[in-house]
Write a protein that holds these residues in place. Structure first.
Motif, mmCIF file in Angstrom:
data_model
loop_
_atom_site.group_PDB
_atom_site.id
_atom_site.type_symbol
_atom_site.label_atom_id
_atom_site.label_comp_id
_atom_site.label_asym_id
_atom_site.label_seq_id
_atom_site.Cartn_x
_atom_site.Cartn_y
_atom_site.Cartn_z
ATOM 1 N N GLY A 98 -18.558 -10.437 -43.610
ATOM 2 C CA GLY A 98 -18.951 -10.736 -42.226
ATOM 3 C C GLY A 98 -20.388 -10.403 -41.896
ATOM 4 N N ILE A 99 -21.159 -9.981 -42.885
ATOM 5 C CA ILE A 99 -22.535 -9.578 -42.582
ATOM 6 C C ILE A 99 -23.454 -10.798 -42.475
ATOM 7 C CG2 ILE A 99 -23.288 -9.207 -44.981
ATOM 8 C CD1 ILE A 99 -24.129 -6.393 -42.989
ATOM 9 N N GLY A 100 -23.063 -11.916 -43.109
ATOM 10 C CA GLY A 100 -23.865 -13.136 -42.962
ATOM 11 C C GLY A 100 -24.315 -13.772 -44.264
ATOM 12 N N LYS A 101 -23.654 -13.439 -45.376
ATOM 13 C CA LYS A 101 -24.078 -13.988 -46.664
ATOM 14 C C LYS A 101 -23.909 -15.503 -46.694
ATOM 15 C CE LYS A 101 -21.057 -11.422 -48.874
ATOM 16 N NZ LYS A 101 -20.491 -10.684 -47.753
ATOM 17 N N SER A 102 -22.710 -15.961 -46.291
ATOM 18 C CA SER A 102 -22.456 -17.408 -46.331
ATOM 19 C C SER A 102 -23.384 -18.141 -45.375
ATOM 20 C CB SER A 102 -21.005 -17.705 -45.966
ATOM 21 O OG SER A 102 -20.134 -16.981 -46.793
ATOM 22 N N THR A 103 -23.624 -17.541 -44.225
ATOM 23 C CA THR A 103 -24.493 -18.169 -43.229
ATOM 24 C C THR A 103 -25.900 -18.346 -43.789
ATOM 25 O OG1 THR A 103 -23.212 -17.062 -41.513
ATOM 26 C CG2 THR A 103 -25.356 -17.938 -40.867
ATOM 27 N N ARG A 133 -18.945 -24.510 -40.059
ATOM 28 C CA ARG A 133 -20.040 -23.539 -39.901
ATOM 29 C C ARG A 133 -21.375 -24.277 -39.811
ATOM 30 N NH1 ARG A 133 -19.541 -20.040 -44.072
ATOM 31 N NH2 ARG A 133 -18.694 -18.305 -42.902
ATOM 32 N N LEU A 137 -24.097 -24.161 -36.823
ATOM 33 C CA LEU A 137 -25.480 -23.755 -37.063
ATOM 34 C C LEU A 137 -26.464 -24.869 -36.709
ATOM 35 C CD1 LEU A 137 -25.012 -21.986 -40.522
ATOM 36 C CD2 LEU A 137 -25.505 -20.890 -38.343
ATOM 37 N N MET A 265 -29.092 -11.973 -36.243
ATOM 38 C CA MET A 265 -27.969 -12.914 -36.192
ATOM 39 C C MET A 265 -27.856 -13.446 -34.773
ATOM 40 S SD MET A 265 -25.492 -14.464 -37.769
ATOM 41 C CE MET A 265 -24.640 -13.807 -39.184
ATOM 42 N N THR A 266 -27.977 -14.756 -34.632
ATOM 43 C CA THR A 266 -27.872 -15.363 -33.307
ATOM 44 C C THR A 266 -26.674 -16.313 -33.323
ATOM 45 O OG1 THR A 266 -29.150 -17.319 -33.872
ATOM 46 C CG2 THR A 266 -30.393 -15.356 -33.197
ATOM 47 N N GLU A 267 -26.408 -16.974 -32.211
ATOM 48 C CA GLU A 267 -25.280 -17.910 -32.216
ATOM 49 C C GLU A 267 -25.617 -19.175 -33.007
ATOM 50 O OE1 GLU A 267 -27.669 -18.513 -28.544
ATOM 51 O OE2 GLU A 267 -26.867 -16.822 -29.662
ATOM 52 N N GLY A 269 -27.009 -18.893 -36.047
ATOM 53 C CA GLY A 269 -27.255 -18.409 -37.406
ATOM 54 C C GLY A 269 -28.342 -17.345 -37.474
HETATM 55 P P1 TYD Z 1 -20.626 -14.957 -42.736
HETATM 56 O O1 TYD Z 1 -21.855 -15.667 -43.158
HETATM 57 O O2 TYD Z 1 -19.353 -15.701 -42.794
HETATM 58 O O3 TYD Z 1 -20.471 -13.585 -43.506
HETATM 59 P P2 TYD Z 1 -20.114 -13.293 -45.043
HETATM 60 O O4 TYD Z 1 -20.208 -14.561 -45.790
HETATM 61 O O5 TYD Z 1 -21.144 -12.274 -45.423
HETATM 62 O O6 TYD Z 1 -18.746 -12.705 -45.043
HETATM 63 O O7 TYD Z 1 -20.921 -14.427 -41.259
HETATM 64 C C1 TYD Z 1 -19.902 -14.210 -40.406
HETATM 65 C C2 TYD Z 1 -20.325 -13.502 -39.160
HETATM 66 O O8 TYD Z 1 -21.503 -13.974 -38.570
HETATM 67 C C3 TYD Z 1 -19.213 -13.691 -38.186
HETATM 68 O O9 TYD Z 1 -18.829 -12.413 -37.726
HETATM 69 C C4 TYD Z 1 -19.798 -14.518 -37.106
HETATM 70 C C5 TYD Z 1 -21.271 -14.358 -37.236
HETATM 71 N N1 TYD Z 1 -22.014 -15.586 -36.940
HETATM 72 C C6 TYD Z 1 -22.863 -15.628 -35.864
HETATM 73 O O10 TYD Z 1 -22.996 -14.677 -35.104
HETATM 74 N N2 TYD Z 1 -23.580 -16.776 -35.618
HETATM 75 C C7 TYD Z 1 -23.465 -17.878 -36.417
HETATM 76 O O11 TYD Z 1 -24.134 -18.879 -36.172
HETATM 77 C C8 TYD Z 1 -22.559 -17.807 -37.528
HETATM 78 C C9 TYD Z 1 -22.370 -18.983 -38.445
HETATM 79 C C10 TYD Z 1 -21.877 -16.655 -37.763
#
Ligand code: TYD
Ligand code: MG
Length: 451
Positions: A98-103, A133, A137, A265-267, A269
């Motif tokens: 949930g830290i934002g790796k995939s994002t 996602r 984004l 981290m914004t809404e 991405g």
């Molecule tokens: P994610 O990239 O799925 O994390 P990981 O791959 O490291 O597990 O990020 C998920 C978190 O980011 C989720 O709690 C929601 C938040 N988020 C935002 O705040 N804004 C965004 O635009 C996106 C896509 C996610």
């Protein structure tokens, strides 16, 4: 007949024919797990390994071309990578769920897709979830090829067919290979899949990014094994409750380590924070007791981070806890404070925290930690506009921090006005607006801020 078994260490991947409490290779305890032993190589194979000698060159005669980097287009990620992705380069990016790796990687894939063929292999989410996602984004997704697959052999075949120049595997822990019978996520599978993919990336000249999860104790699962295999290790850190995220370079065969990229981290991405020096300060109207601003140096950029300390009457066995700083170092500093400055805290609980979820490992944080502790102990705030940096030694001496002038200038630029710094870091000519107490010992440092 029962097949032979082999015990594999979940930390280093070392093996032992019998179960042991301690790994004979890395000395970790209780990490050996049972698994089937691989079949011994056939004699023909063993002799094949002894084939003709390879041509050997003299180091001076080898042409050393600098690696060509392709910027991903996500500036703060490029900074952490040392300029961009490298052909055949393999990067491991770790971090909490949930830290934002995939994002981040989806954003990088989108930015790169205008220039290179890009493949995003998702093992954790369906292709539809990745698409969702991307829509959130605001990414067009033109040119980003996506496949939901966890079977290594299928992925290898897909790479053959698609021939991407940049490939993301999200995540390495979800993959499994037919050659092993253990479950996805086991050390053997993670290591095998990472090794196979790395071989493929090198052979094809493809830049590869492996996403890796972090275990409870903060290590990449199967940590040391993967760190050996890959070229670059990035680590995503930050407090999931705050919007700031740091991408830290732990290892880089193609650039400097300890560089960081800073994101918010914004809404829509992750957005790069180009000038991050002041984001780890909390906002107090008036100075408060137990808070001291530290100027730390992360890679090439100075950062101002507020160090907070709370000293409170403890029970029979007082606690020493730290968040974002090393706990052993805290215990050492408290002992130095007692022996060399006569400040006792042995019956007190001591908590220290680096604001904003940032992790600080440099010893130059010592002086700020000590000053915050003293400030909390006495219930007296440090002066307005105060900051400090410097390493503290066991003899109570204050040692210089690297690149002190840059730290001082950055703090002055942000309006800080008074500092305690190591004598060797004192500027040759005064910096406008800055009052500096240059100290050699911790008792001098403590005396300098006493009202
Ligand atoms: P994610 O990239 O799925 O994390 P990981 O791959 O490291 O597990 O990020 C998920 C978190 O980011 C989720 O709690 C929601 C938040 N988020 C935002 O705040 N804004 C965004 O635009 C996106 C896509 C996610
Ligand atoms: Mg993810």
């Amino acid at each position: 007949m029962r097949g032979k078994t082999l015990y594999t260490c979940s930390d280093c991947g070392g093996t032992s024919p019998k179960w042991l409490g301690q790994c004979p290779h890395c000395r970790a305890w209780n990490t050996l797990t049972e698994g089937p032993a691989p079949a011994p190589a056939s004699p023909a194979k063993r002799f094949a390994a002894l084939a003709a000698p390879q041509p050997v060159a003299t180091l001076a005669d080898i042409e050393a071309a600098d690696v060509a980097r392709t910027p991903t287009g996500v500036d703060e990620l490029d900074r952490a990578l040392g300029g961009g992705i490298v052909e055949g380069g393999v990067t491991l990016i770790g971090g909490d769920p949930g830290i934002g790796k995939s994002t981040l990687l989806l954003q990088a894939a989108e930015a790169l897709a205008t220039r290179l063929p890009v493949l995003y292999v998702t093992g954790e989410e369906s292709a539809a979830q990745v698409a969702l996602r991307a829509r959130r984004l605001g990414l067009a997704g033109q040119g980003v090829r996506v496949v939901a697959e966890i079977h290594l052999e299928q992925i290898a075949a897909t790479l053959e067919a698609e021939n991407p120049r940049f490939c993301v595997i999200d995540s390495i822990q979800t993959l499994y290979s037919d050659t092993l019978s253990s479950a996805p996520g086991s050390v053997a599978q993670v290591r095998e899949c990472a090794a196979q993919l790395t071989r493929l990336a090198k052979a094809r000249g493809m830049a590869l990014v492996l996403v890796g999860h972090v275990t409870k104790d903060g290590q990449l699962a199967g940590p040391r094994v993967l760190e050996h295999i890959v070229d670059t290790v990035l680590y995503f850190e930050g407090d999931t409750h705050s919007s700031f995220r740091l991408v830290r370079t732990i290892k880089n065969r193609f650039g400097a380590v300890n560089e960081i990229g800073v994101f918010a981290m914004t809404e829509r991405g992750l957005r790069g924070v180009g000038n991050p020096s002041a984001i780890f300060l909390s906002t107090h109207g008036e100075p408060v007791a137990g808070a001291c601003v530290l100027v730390t140096l992360e890679g090439t950029r100075p950062l101002l981070v507020e160090i907070q300390a709370l000293v409170d009457a403890g029970g029979a066995s007082p606690r020493r806890l730290s968040v974002g700083l090393e706990r052993d170092r805290l215990a050492m500093l408290l002992a130095v404070l007692h022996r060399h400055a006569g400040v006792a805290s042995s019956d007190q609980d001591v908590f220290v925290n680096a604001v904003g979820g940032v992790r600080i490992s440099e010893p130059a944080a010592d002086l700020a930690v000590l000053l915050a502790i003293q400030s909390s102990l006495r219930g007296q705030p440090l002066p307005r506009g105060f900051f400090a940096f410097g390493e503290v030694g066991l003899a109570g001496e204050v040692r210089p921090a690297p690149r002190g002038q840059e730290r001082l200038k950055e703090a002055a630029k942000l309006g800080f006005s008074v500092a305690v710094v190591p004598k060797a870091n004192a500027p040759k000519k005064p910096i406008a607006g800055l009052t500096i107490h240059a100290v050699e010992r911790i008792d001098e440092a403590l005396a300098a801020v006493r009202p």
